[in-house]
Design an enzyme around this catalytic site. Structure first.
Site, PDB file in Angstrom:
ATOM      1  N   ASP A 189      -1.342   4.698   6.330  1.00 45.30           N
ATOM      2  CA  ASP A 189      -2.276   4.755   5.207  1.00 45.30           C
ATOM      3  C   ASP A 189      -2.000   3.651   4.190  1.00 45.30           C
ATOM      4  O   ASP A 189      -2.745   3.479   3.238  1.00 45.30           O
ATOM      5  CB  ASP A 189      -2.207   6.132   4.518  1.00 45.30           C
ATOM      6  CG  ASP A 189      -3.402   6.988   4.882  1.00 45.30           C
ATOM      7  OD1 ASP A 189      -4.239   6.520   5.680  1.00 45.30           O
ATOM      8  OD2 ASP A 189      -3.506   8.107   4.365  1.00 45.30           O
TER       9      ASP A 189
ATOM     10  N   ASP B  50      -0.496  21.791   5.822  1.00 45.65           N
ATOM     11  CA  ASP B  50       0.153  22.306   7.029  1.00 45.65           C
ATOM     12  C   ASP B  50       0.004  23.822   7.161  1.00 45.65           C
ATOM     13  O   ASP B  50      -0.526  24.320   8.152  1.00 45.65           O
ATOM     14  CB  ASP B  50       1.622  21.869   7.076  1.00 45.65           C
ATOM     15  CG  ASP B  50       2.292  21.903   5.717  1.00 45.65           C
ATOM     16  OD1 ASP B  50       1.731  22.531   4.795  1.00 45.65           O
ATOM     17  OD2 ASP B  50       3.378  21.330   5.576  1.00 45.65           O
TER      18      ASP B  50
END
Lengths: 242, 841
Positions: B305, B449
């Protein structure tokens, strides 16, 4: 007496040096040992402490009616040596009787738990073939190089009592580790996991006429050979190959 | 005796005994206090007595320089300036023999039944219980729910039956005695019985608190009283949820893979990165490439990223897929979702860029996807080979389990029993079709998550937890970083609780709801912890009786609650969390997570993704005033409360000594907990950038002249290697060598330079390694299959009383840091005000 023949299909694989070092290691483990030089080059005694090449030995015993024990030497470590003896005529006279070496070895009077190591000339040769026939265990000594890999195909057919060993292994060379993997894939369990590494300690100790176990006790090669000797003793006394 | 006559003629200074005439403070001091040589003596017996007392005090307290006030203060705070090595071993010492003897004598009546019990084999009972449980869950689920209902009814009866304080005491003694016997026995049956006792004790306490002790004066007293009881109800609720979650751990085995590798699924390994340096990313990618998996079924991808050129070049060089996107929407979750669109493997393995997998990672995890077609997630523990701020600043690395080990040692394994394993963002494998089914990784919260796992479970997928450390990484370096990370988790969990509450909505079983609810509610502990840290002050400052009951009555209710819960917790978690450490960890975080969690509950969409810095070094030890300010304030309040409490004990409240003593004891406990928090805030020096990991394997050292040394390694890092020798070798620093390590039956040589030469060890620094060498090095070290398997072995087992003593010692050490740092700060300020130039220079 149990016999181990050290043979190889290529030159310069380090048989003689290895035979001498193994003999020392077996002796140090407490067992009586006999190092038999079946190579007309007659160098084994020099590797085990002799100053001069032995003038007589196995070769003379073939012709003489006396027992081969008469020609045996012993070094200060207690390793008994049966040298080949000086010769000028090569080994052609050995081909007359294919069991001559076995007969001679049987005539040697030594304690029952003795281990005999036979150093041989490069295969193919009649003396090496006799050693293979006479031995309880044949140890094929290879360097991890392309020539060894090529020579594997030309092995004697009967290798039931044979194990293979990589000698002078140099892990800093990529090619050697690759060939090692190839040999492992080719030979499977018959290739001993224990390798003997290239190490200057061995030639240096021979040049200094000293036992490598005293000369460089912490070197890799000494550790390798100690472990190897233990494994070989187990194999020949148990009578079963791994 | 003095001789004033001889001095009469000399100056005033001499007369007063002023040493430094230019110092006004000295003049002032000597105006009132005689110099030591002019001291008037007491009568001899008193002189001798005070001298003996002083000598004894110096000896017992260990005052370093008796002439200095500072050393007396330090010594009075029970701080021994022992060398660090001695502190490290202090925990192994048994408590003083007199105490031990007394304790043994107290427990003597229990020794006979305990010897009897030792001869009983409880394992058949365990097996029967397991068979029954399996039968119930698989064939008679209604029976299971009936039993849960029965337990609730029975527990309610036990909790609400009124007893006189004496009867309550007898009940406690019976439960406590039985627990002391039971805790010696192995297996699940004794654990469950102990859990039962603890539930009874705690529920009785809460029932009694709610019904008998809330007769409060209106005003601040009511507010504080209700606040406290609310905090207690919260801990009680968490306790019950935790027992459901943790009492029975699954201990799932590894599912073997079929011998035919053509049946193995294809795997994309995602390594996500944002701004971490290439040196952190490199080992992870190289280790991912060395995973034991068919080459044509393994695709390693770097998801960058940060869109950095050096990462792209590295990816091309080692031949891994390099994936970037045009934006950074939704941070890591968005990055992973974009990665999914660029790949096509059956499974997706996810690694943070600093979690280095071991070679066996896929072989240990993927089996469950083949065995269970509904399985969508296999998670493995996060293991850290560097110390976190707690471990580094308190010196407990490898000795006391760290904060994370409870989660990966007990909680996830307990979750797994109820098919409620969470995805932890890294070191996990997920099934692509399942992810596609739920619309990819969840992007709505900061903890993508756990939220993703929640969605998977809602859609009927199953999960698995394999409790084998199959990857390892760096822990957060500094306390601020650690706190920031925990704040992010806490906020994310609070967000999820608001936006996708596990207690509501479709698709979850009762127990999955409980496990998720506990995981999220657990992060709301900040506020209750602050309440406990300040509760006794209400009485000590203002004489509020926020628990309206006699101290003895409180004791017979609260002690069973605390002791029973402590004993069970120690049994269930002891290997992964030592007693009283939860309080220490929570005390440090309490202030910082209290506000974010509350805010996230109210306004869940606020908040930014935050990444913690890794791989730095702390050049000089320092005390973090900024972080520890809340604790300094709380400490000051508690200390003040303690002093006022002493006044109440001796003068003002002598008619309710019990109440005063109880509040004093509580304050002392708080003071020590806060001290431990201050200890953590004192950052110890960290000199190595690359962390050394212990490793003992045979190796060979090749010198340039062909000589070799057969040796054993002692530790390694990405940059160097330590070697143990049995005798010195002839070599010198900067000599070139090759070090040979083996991976399986292959040997690899690495060029290195000798950096340090010791009598029994050598330090090596790797020379310029080629990429191939680096990959082999990672394979021989970090990525060995057995690299982290015995990581927990060194951790000492939990002994509650020893653990309490240890926390108190850390508390005392924390105060020493505080005092020393305050002195340092003061002198620095003084010097600065006196001579600004010298400080600037």
């Amino acid at each position: 007496m149990k016999t181990i023949a050290l043979v190889s299909g290529t030159g310069g694989s380090g048989r003689t040096t290895l035979t001498a070092a193994l003999a020392c290691a077996i002796r140090r483990s407490g067992r009586p040992v006999l190092a038999v030089d079946a190579d007309p080059a007659n160098l084994l005694a020099l590797h085990l402490g002799a100053i001069e090449p032995a003038p007589t030995g196995l070769d003379a015993a073939l012709l003489a009616p006396a027992s081969a024990s008469a020609y045996a030497l012993e070094n200060s470590d207690g390793v008994r040596i049966l040298p080949f003896g000086g010769t000028s005529g090569g080994d052609s006279h050995w081909s007359a009787d294919p069991h001559a070496l076995r007969t001679l070895l049987q005539s040697v009077e030594l304690p029952d738990d003795t281990i005999a190591l036979i150093d041989t000339p490069r295969l193919p040769s009649s003396l090496a073939a006799q050693a293979l026939a006479a031995a309880d265990l044949s140890l094929f000594v290879w360097r991890a190089d392309c020539a060894s890999y090529a020579r594997l195909g030309a092995l004697p057919a009967d290798t039931a009592r044979a194990l293979h060993l990589i000698n002078q292994m140099d892990p800093t060379r990529r090619l050697q580790t690759d060939v090692h993997s190839l040999l492992r894939a080719r030979l499977g369990k018959r290739l001993l996991e224990q390798v003997v590494h290239r190490d200057e300690a061995l030639p240096e100790s021979i040049a200094a006429n000293r036992n490598p176990f005293d000369y460089a006790p912490r070197s890799r090669v000494v550790q390798d050979i100690t472990t190897l000797a233990q494994q070989l003793i187990e194999v020949v006394t148990a009578g079963a190959l791994p | 005796m003095s001789e004033p006559a001889r001095r009469r003629s000399s100056s005033w200074a001499d007369r007063l005994g002023v040493a430094d005439r230019r110092n006004p403070a000295d003049w002032l001091w000597r105006l009132f206090v005689l110099p030591p040589d002019q001291r008037r003596r007491w009568p001899l017996p008193i002189e001798l007595l005070t001298e003996a007392l002083r000598a004894a005090a110096i000896r017992v307290l260990g005052v370093r320089q008796p002439g200095r006030l500072r050393d007396w203060i330090l010594a009075a705070l029970l701080v021994r300036s022992a060398p660090p090595a001695a502190t490290a071993h202090a925990a192994e010492k048994t408590p003083t023999s007199l105490l031990t003897l007394l304790w043994r004598w107290l427990l003597l009546p229990l020794s006979i039944p305990s010897h009897q019990l030792d001869r009983v084999d409880f394992r058949p009972a365990d097996r029967r219980l397991e068979t029954f449980a399996r039968y119930t869950t698989e064939h008679r689920p209604t029976l299971g729910y009936l039993m849960v209902a029965a337990v609730i009814v029975l527990l309610s009866i036990c909790a609400t039956t009124p007893l006189t304080p004496l009867a309550q005491l007898v009940l406690f003694l019976l439960m406590w005695g039985s627990t002391l016997l039971l805790r010696r026995l192995p297996g699940k049956v004794p654990t469950l019985v102990m859990v039962g006792f603890s539930l009874v004790a705690s529920s009785r306490y809460i029932w009694w608190r709610l019904t008998q002790t809330l007769d409060l004066e209106p005003g601040l007293e009511s507010v504080m009283g209700i606040g406290l009881v609310a905090a207690e109800c919260y801990t009680w609720l968490i306790l019950i949820l935790r027992y459901v979650q943790d009492s029975w751990q699954l201990n799932r085995p590894v599912a073997p893979l079929p011998a035919d590798t053509t049946r193995w699924p294809t795997v994309d390994v995602f390594v996500t990165t944002y701004d971490e340096p290439l040196s952190v990313l490199k080992p992870t990618v190289l280790a991912a490439l060395s995973l034991d998996w068919p080459r044509n079924k393994l695709n390693v991808c770097v998801l960058d990223d940060g869109r950095r050129e050096d990462v792209r070049r590295f990816a091309a060089e080692v031949g891994v897929q390099y994936i970037i996107r045009s934006n950074n929407f939704h941070a890591k979750a968005g990055n992973l979702n974009h990665g999914m669109t660029e790949t096509r493997g059956d499974l997706v393995a996810v690694f943070d860029c600093d979690h280095i997998p071991v070679r066996s990672f896929l072989q240990m995890t993927v089996g469950w996807f083949l065995r269970d077609p509904k399985c969508a997630l296999v998670q493995t523990p996060h293991h850290f080979f560097s110390p976190d701020p707690f471990e580094r600043n308190l010196g407990t690395f490898h000795r006391v389990p760290n904060e994370g080990s409870l989660f990966y040692g007990v909680i996830q394994d307990g979750n797994d029993l109820w098919n409620a394993t969470f995805f932890c963002g890294s070191c996990a494998v997920l099934r692509r079709t399942a992810l596609q089914d739920i619309g990819g990784f969840a992007v709505e919260t900061l903890t993508e998550d756990a939220h993703t796992a929640l969605r998977l479970h809602r859609h009927g997928y199953t999960s698995a937890y394999v409790k084998l450390p199959q990857a390892a990484g760096l822990a957060t370096e500094t306390l601020p970083g650690h706190i920031r990370q925990r704040m992010r988790w806490a906020r994310g969990m609070a967000q999820t609780f608001r936006l996708d509450n596990p207690l509501l909505g479709k698709g979850l079983t009762l127990f999955q709801r409980i496990c998720y609810a506990n995981a999220m509610l657990h992060f709301f502990n900040g506020l209750p912890r602050l309440v406990f840290l300040t509760a006794p002050l209400g009485y000590l400052f203002f004489e509020y009786h926020i628990i309206n009951a006699w101290a003895t009555t409180i004791a017979v209710y609260v002690l069973p609650h605390l002791i029973q819960a402590g004993l069970v917790t120690s049994r269930i978690q002891g290997k992964y969390r030592h007693s009283f450490w939860a309080e220490a960890y929570e005390s440090v975080l309490a202030w910082y997570i209290a506000l974010p969690t509350t805010l996230a509950l109210i306004k869940p969409d606020a908040g930014r993704f935050d990444i913690t810095a890794k791989g730095g070094l702390i050049e000089k030890g320092y005390f973090d005033w900024k972080i520890s300010l809340p604790y300094v304030v709380l400490t000051a309040l508690n200390t003040l409360g303690f002093l006022i409490g002493l006044g109440r004990l001796l003068f003002w409240n002598t008619y309710e000594t019990g109440t005063v003593l109880m509040n004093l004891a509580w304050t002392i406990y708080n003071i020590f907990m806060l001290g431990a928090a201050l200890g953590v805030a004192s950052e110890a020096r960290q000199v190595r950038v690359a962390h050394r990991v212990p490793l003992r394997v045979p190796a060979t050292l090749y010198f340039e002249d062909g000589r070799t040394i057969a040796c054993t390694t002692s530790d390694y890092s990405g940059r160097g290697l330590g070697i143990e020798l049995d005798a010195p070798v002839e070599t010198s620093a900067d000599a070139r060598v090759q070090i040979v390590l083996s991976r399986g039956d292959r040997e690899f040589a690495f060029p290195a330079l000798i950096s340090t030469v010791g009598a029994d060890r050598l330090g090596l620094r790797f020379a310029q390694l080629s990429l191939r060498d680096e990959q082999n090095l990672v394979a021989c070290t970090f990525a060995r299959a057995d690299a982290w398997l015995d990581a927990d072995e060194a951790v000492a087992r939990d002994r509650p009383l020893v653990s309490l003593g240890e926390i108190m010692r850390f508390g005392a050490i924390g105060y020493r840091h505080l005092v020393v740092s305050s002195f340092a700060l003061l002198t620095q300020r003084l010097r600065a005000s006196r001579d600004p130039a010298s400080v600037a220079a």
